[in-house]
Design an enzyme around this catalytic site. Structure first.
Site, mmCIF file in Angstrom:
data_model
loop_
_atom_site.group_PDB
_atom_site.id
_atom_site.type_symbol
_atom_site.label_atom_id
_atom_site.label_comp_id
_atom_site.label_asym_id
_atom_site.label_seq_id
_atom_site.Cartn_x
_atom_site.Cartn_y
_atom_site.Cartn_z
ATOM 1 N N GLU A 178 0.715 3.974 1.623
ATOM 2 C CA GLU A 178 1.063 4.634 3.043
ATOM 3 C C GLU A 178 2.341 3.621 3.736
ATOM 4 O O GLU A 178 3.164 4.142 4.486
ATOM 5 C CB GLU A 178 -0.056 4.515 4.076
ATOM 6 C CG GLU A 178 -0.974 5.508 3.623
ATOM 7 C CD GLU A 178 -2.339 4.590 3.172
ATOM 8 O OE1 GLU A 178 -3.480 5.067 3.229
ATOM 9 O OE2 GLU A 178 -1.900 3.699 2.441
ATOM 10 N N HIS A 219 0.821 -1.098 0.199
ATOM 11 C CA HIS A 219 -0.070 0.032 0.058
ATOM 12 C C HIS A 219 0.956 0.984 -0.046
ATOM 13 O O HIS A 219 1.848 1.212 0.463
ATOM 14 C CB HIS A 219 -0.854 -0.001 1.224
ATOM 15 C CG HIS A 219 -1.876 -0.824 1.183
ATOM 16 N ND1 HIS A 219 -3.269 -0.701 1.803
ATOM 17 C CD2 HIS A 219 -2.159 -2.017 0.752
ATOM 18 C CE1 HIS A 219 -4.074 -1.574 1.555
ATOM 19 N NE2 HIS A 219 -3.352 -2.485 0.815
ATOM 20 N N CYS A 262 -3.196 0.212 7.257
ATOM 21 C CA CYS A 262 -2.299 1.494 7.104
ATOM 22 C C CYS A 262 -2.478 2.470 8.179
ATOM 23 O O CYS A 262 -1.862 2.895 8.794
ATOM 24 C CB CYS A 262 -2.705 2.288 5.688
ATOM 25 S SG CYS A 262 -2.048 1.368 4.262
ATOM 26 N N CYS A 292 -6.730 2.469 4.973
ATOM 27 C CA CYS A 292 -7.560 1.372 5.456
ATOM 28 C C CYS A 292 -7.064 0.794 6.896
ATOM 29 O O CYS A 292 -6.306 1.608 7.353
ATOM 30 C CB CYS A 292 -7.085 0.198 4.528
ATOM 31 S SG CYS A 292 -5.339 -0.386 4.676
#
Length: 170
Positions: A54, A52, A85, A82
């Site tokens: 992040e 991801h 993260c 999410c």
């Protein structure tokens, strides 16, 4: 340089992800007016659920700054984080998070749940909706394009089993 500038940098990374066939999410981490970490989604390319934007930006920031506590930093991301993260943000002690578009299906800051308001030892300040229209439009365009591609793609079907030839020839 201000919040808008840094969110535009995150949007540029999201556009790179889009061009690479990834869900267009981009992230930058800033300390004292300098970008110390950048990330964009790479789940498809890396074949990893952990790739991801992040997490990529947090990892780069930690390496660059020489520690896991990012207590002097601000994280800018184009989509609401999410749960994974948001948890990483709490664990990295990032004090401020700025995000663009809300994520009604997986957002763990405001939309589905509010991880930052739970009884953890760290509670980032959140600013939401910066360049939300631009961030949301990029995501909408990506998923519209993906739906068209999937619709036009030939469907896979298992081969029909054929009966073995009759040895009697009948």
């Amino acid at each position: 340089m201000d919040d808008r500038y840094f969110m535009e940098q995150a949007l540029a990374l999201a556009r790179e992800a889009f061009a690479d066939g990834e869900v267009p999410v981009g992230c930058v981490i800033v300390r004292n007016g300098e970008i110390v970490g950048r990330g964009r989604n790479r789940r498809e390319k890396d074949k990893s659920a952990l790739a991801h934007a992040e997490l990529e930006a947090i990892e780069e920031s930690c390496r660059r700054l020489g520690g896991w506590r990012l207590w002097e930093c601000t994280l800018y991301v184009t989509l609401e984080p999410c749960p994974m993260c948001a948890g990483a943000i709490v664990n990295a002690r990032i004090p401020r998070v700025v995000y663009g578009a809300s994520d009604k299906k997986c957002g763990a800051v405001d939309s589905v749940c509010s991880l930052f308001s739970m009884n953890f030892n760290h509670h980032p300040v959140v600013e939401r909706g910066l360049l939300a229209e631009e961030c949301g439009a990029l995501l909408t365009e990506f998923f519209q394009k993906l739906r068209l591609e999937l619709r036009d793609r030939p469907k896979w079907r298992p081969k029909q089993r054929q009966a073995p030839p009759d040895p009697a020839g009948g």
